[in-house]
Motif scaffolding. Structure first.
Motif, PDB file in Angstrom:
ATOM      1  N   ILE A 163      21.518  -6.640 -50.250  1.00 45.69           N
ATOM      2  CA  ILE A 163      22.021  -5.301 -49.973  1.00 45.69           C
ATOM      3  C   ILE A 163      22.389  -5.259 -48.499  1.00 45.69           C
ATOM      4  N   ILE A 164      23.673  -5.051 -48.237  1.00 45.30           N
ATOM      5  CA  ILE A 164      24.148  -5.257 -46.875  1.00 45.30           C
ATOM      6  C   ILE A 164      24.909  -4.031 -46.395  1.00 45.30           C
ATOM      7  N   ASP A 165      24.447  -3.440 -45.275  1.00 41.62           N
ATOM      8  CA  ASP A 165      25.074  -2.232 -44.752  1.00 41.62           C
ATOM      9  C   ASP A 165      25.884  -2.588 -43.511  1.00 41.62           C
ATOM     10  N   GLU A 166      27.193  -2.454 -43.608  1.00 39.71           N
ATOM     11  CA  GLU A 166      28.106  -2.698 -42.480  1.00 39.71           C
ATOM     12  C   GLU A 166      27.895  -4.061 -41.817  1.00 39.71           C
ATOM     13  N   PRO A 167      28.130  -5.150 -42.539  1.00 37.82           N
ATOM     14  CA  PRO A 167      27.848  -6.471 -41.960  1.00 37.82           C
ATOM     15  C   PRO A 167      28.741  -6.821 -40.784  1.00 37.82           C
ATOM     16  N   THR A 168      29.949  -6.246 -40.745  1.00 38.26           N
ATOM     17  CA  THR A 168      30.882  -6.698 -39.701  1.00 38.26           C
ATOM     18  C   THR A 168      31.012  -5.699 -38.556  1.00 38.26           C
ATOM     19  N   ALA A 169      30.129  -4.676 -38.521  1.00 37.24           N
ATOM     20  CA  ALA A 169      30.187  -3.719 -37.413  1.00 37.24           C
ATOM     21  C   ALA A 169      30.002  -4.489 -36.109  1.00 37.24           C
ATOM     22  N   ASN A 170      30.799  -4.197 -35.115  1.00 34.92           N
ATOM     23  CA  ASN A 170      30.739  -4.825 -33.777  1.00 34.92           C
ATOM     24  C   ASN A 170      31.154  -6.301 -33.745  1.00 34.92           C
ATOM     25  N   LEU A 171      31.763  -6.812 -34.810  1.00 35.63           N
ATOM     26  CA  LEU A 171      32.207  -8.213 -34.771  1.00 35.63           C
ATOM     27  C   LEU A 171      33.725  -8.263 -34.581  1.00 35.63           C
ATOM     28  N   ASP A 172      34.204  -9.332 -33.920  1.00 37.51           N
ATOM     29  CA  ASP A 172      35.662  -9.450 -33.806  1.00 37.51           C
ATOM     30  C   ASP A 172      36.224  -9.948 -35.139  1.00 37.51           C
ATOM     31  N   GLU A 173      37.571 -10.022 -35.205  1.00 34.95           N
ATOM     32  CA  GLU A 173      38.213 -10.329 -36.499  1.00 34.95           C
ATOM     33  C   GLU A 173      37.774 -11.665 -37.083  1.00 34.95           C
ATOM     34  N   ASP A 174      37.726 -12.697 -36.224  1.00 35.80           N
ATOM     35  CA  ASP A 174      37.371 -14.037 -36.724  1.00 35.80           C
ATOM     36  C   ASP A 174      35.938 -14.066 -37.253  1.00 35.80           C
ATOM     37  N   ALA A 175      35.025 -13.504 -36.451  1.00 35.59           N
ATOM     38  CA  ALA A 175      33.612 -13.526 -36.858  1.00 35.59           C
ATOM     39  C   ALA A 175      33.422 -12.706 -38.134  1.00 35.59           C
ATOM     40  N   SER A 176      34.168 -11.605 -38.260  1.00 39.85           N
ATOM     41  CA  SER A 176      34.048 -10.752 -39.456  1.00 39.85           C
ATOM     42  C   SER A 176      34.500 -11.526 -40.696  1.00 39.85           C
ATOM     43  N   TRP A 177      35.626 -12.204 -40.551  1.00 39.28           N
ATOM     44  CA  TRP A 177      36.165 -12.944 -41.692  1.00 39.28           C
ATOM     45  C   TRP A 177      35.221 -14.077 -42.093  1.00 39.28           C
ATOM     46  N   ASP A 178      34.694 -14.801 -41.071  1.00 40.84           N
ATOM     47  CA  ASP A 178      33.752 -15.900 -41.354  1.00 40.84           C
ATOM     48  C   ASP A 178      32.541 -15.365 -42.124  1.00 40.84           C
ATOM     49  N   LEU A 179      32.048 -14.208 -41.681  1.00 37.50           N
ATOM     50  CA  LEU A 179      30.850 -13.648 -42.330  1.00 37.50           C
ATOM     51  C   LEU A 179      31.166 -13.245 -43.779  1.00 37.50           C
ATOM     52  N   MET A 180      32.339 -12.655 -43.992  1.00 39.03           N
ATOM     53  CA  MET A 180      32.715 -12.252 -45.357  1.00 39.03           C
ATOM     54  C   MET A 180      32.824 -13.483 -46.269  1.00 39.03           C
ATOM     55  N   CYS A 181      33.391 -14.577 -45.720  1.00 41.84           N
ATOM     56  CA  CYS A 181      33.527 -15.802 -46.528  1.00 41.84           C
ATOM     57  C   CYS A 181      32.132 -16.330 -46.906  1.00 41.84           C
ATOM     58  N   LEU A 182      31.229 -16.197 -45.954  1.00 40.48           N
ATOM     59  CA  LEU A 182      29.848 -16.635 -46.204  1.00 40.48           C
ATOM     60  C   LEU A 182      29.237 -15.796 -47.338  1.00 40.48           C
ATOM     61  N   LEU A 183      29.471 -14.487 -47.300  1.00 38.68           N
ATOM     62  CA  LEU A 183      28.934 -13.620 -48.359  1.00 38.68           C
ATOM     63  C   LEU A 183      29.546 -14.000 -49.702  1.00 38.68           C
ATOM     64  N   ARG A 184      30.850 -14.310 -49.689  1.00 33.91           N
ATOM     65  CA  ARG A 184      31.516 -14.704 -50.935  1.00 33.91           C
ATOM     66  C   ARG A 184      30.900 -16.005 -51.476  1.00 33.91           C
ATOM     67  N   ASP A 185      30.604 -16.961 -50.564  1.00 34.59           N
ATOM     68  CA  ASP A 185      30.012 -18.233 -51.008  1.00 34.59           C
ATOM     69  C   ASP A 185      28.606 -18.008 -51.580  1.00 34.59           C
ATOM     70  N   LEU A 186      27.828 -17.145 -50.920  1.00 36.43           N
ATOM     71  CA  LEU A 186      26.471 -16.866 -51.419  1.00 36.43           C
ATOM     72  C   LEU A 186      26.548 -16.219 -52.796  1.00 36.43           C
ATOM     73  N   ASN A 187      27.517 -15.341 -52.961  1.00 32.46           N
ATOM     74  CA  ASN A 187      27.705 -14.672 -54.248  1.00 32.46           C
ATOM     75  C   ASN A 187      28.062 -15.696 -55.331  1.00 32.46           C
ATOM     76  N   ARG A 188      28.871 -16.681 -54.948  1.00 33.93           N
ATOM     77  CA  ARG A 188      29.243 -17.726 -55.927  1.00 33.93           C
ATOM     78  C   ARG A 188      28.028 -18.537 -56.347  1.00 33.93           C
ATOM     79  N   MET A 189      26.998 -18.559 -55.493  1.00 30.84           N
ATOM     80  CA  MET A 189      25.758 -19.270 -55.860  1.00 30.84           C
ATOM     81  C   MET A 189      24.896 -18.422 -56.790  1.00 30.84           C
TER      82      MET A 189
END
Ligand code: ATP
Length: 250
Positions: A163-189
């Motif tokens: 359960i994740i509330d605003e994971p990309t708050a205060n992150l720049d575009e690259d870091a936000s995208w990297d984090l989202m990809c990580l969440l997508r990979d964890l979800n695939r697991m």
């Protein structure tokens, strides 16, 4: 399909009378990835906290993992909560502990032997690509690293639901995208992912299920959805119009 979460006509009213969520009904399947979007104050955090039992509903029924939350005795709630990994801004890192100690803290409640805790923390740091941060203190981390450490702390207990509330708050575009990809990979697991987000671009690019809230009400629930400003605006206009009519009558 196995349901991880079921909401039936759920309302949350706070002590001061504010409505956090109004008559919400939806189901989340095991392994789903769901975004919860809406403007500030629309009820995203309330919805997440009702799932994780940090808040209890005022009316309606909530089932998580097939268990009706109303049937869990208060004393058993901390054990029940162990199936959730929670990443939210309010749960910050302890500033005078290093990253390894911060993440280990989340595991002490599980009463596992120290050797296993150490191994699991190392594994989690590796999975999230932040092994190099193990001995660093929170003040030494970049924004992206700090976000991953918060995610590591949520993930280390091997949760069924993140359960994740605003994971990309205060992150720049690259870091936000990297984090989202990580969440997508964890979800695939196989981890069920429920994410509140303000990020129009990321939500739209990800093409996952999107639940849209306006003033505590679900106004749209779409598979492969987008960040739907239009749905928010149309509903908000309707509500203002209804309120105007109501006040004209009284
Ligand atoms: N502890 C509280 N006491 C009283 N009202 C509250 C409380 N927490 C939230 N609310 C109210 O409930 C409504 C929904 O708040 P919530 O925090 O769930 O919205 P949100 O969409 O997560 O907002 P944000 O994006 O700003 O975090 C708001 O009107 C808010 O003022």
């Amino acid at each position: 399909m196995v349901k991880d979460v079921i909401f039936r006509d759920v309302t949350k009213t706070y002590e001061d009378g504010s409505i956090g969520l109004e008559r919400a009904s939806f189901e989340i399947e095991k392994g789903e990835f769901v975004f919860v979007v809406g403007k500030s104050g629309s009820g995203k955090s309330t919805l997440l906290k009702l799932i994780s039992t940090q808040l209890m509903a005022s009316c309606g029924e909530i089932e998580v993992g097939g268990i009706d939350l109303d049937t869990i005795p208060k004393g058993k709630l901390p054990y029940f909560r162990r199936q959730f990994g929670i990443m939210e801004r309010e749960l910050g890192l302890v500033t005078d502990l290093d990253v390894t100690a911060n993440i280990s803290l989340a595991m002490f409640a599980t009463e596992q032997p120290f050797r296993l805790i150490k191994k699991r923390v190392e594994q989690t740091l590796t999975t999230l690509g932040i092994s190099h941060c193990a001995k660093m203190y929170p003040r030494q981390l970049s924004g992206g690293e700090a976000a991953r450490v918060l995610l590591a702390r949520a993930l280390v207990i091997n949760p069924k639901i993140l359960i994740i509330d605003e994971p990309t708050a205060n992150l720049d575009e690259d870091a936000s995208w990297d984090l989202m990809c990580l969440l997508r990979d964890l979800n695939r697991m196989g981890v069920t992912m429920i994410v509140a987000s303000h990020s129009r671009e990321l939500v739209t690019i990800m093409r996952k299920r999107v639940i849209t809230l306006v003033s505590g009400k679900i106004v749209k629930d779409e598979k492969r959805g987008i960040y739907n400003d239009k749905a928010m605006d149309i509903f908000a206009e309707k509500r203002v119009e209804n309120e105007r009519r109501y006040y004209e009558r009284v």
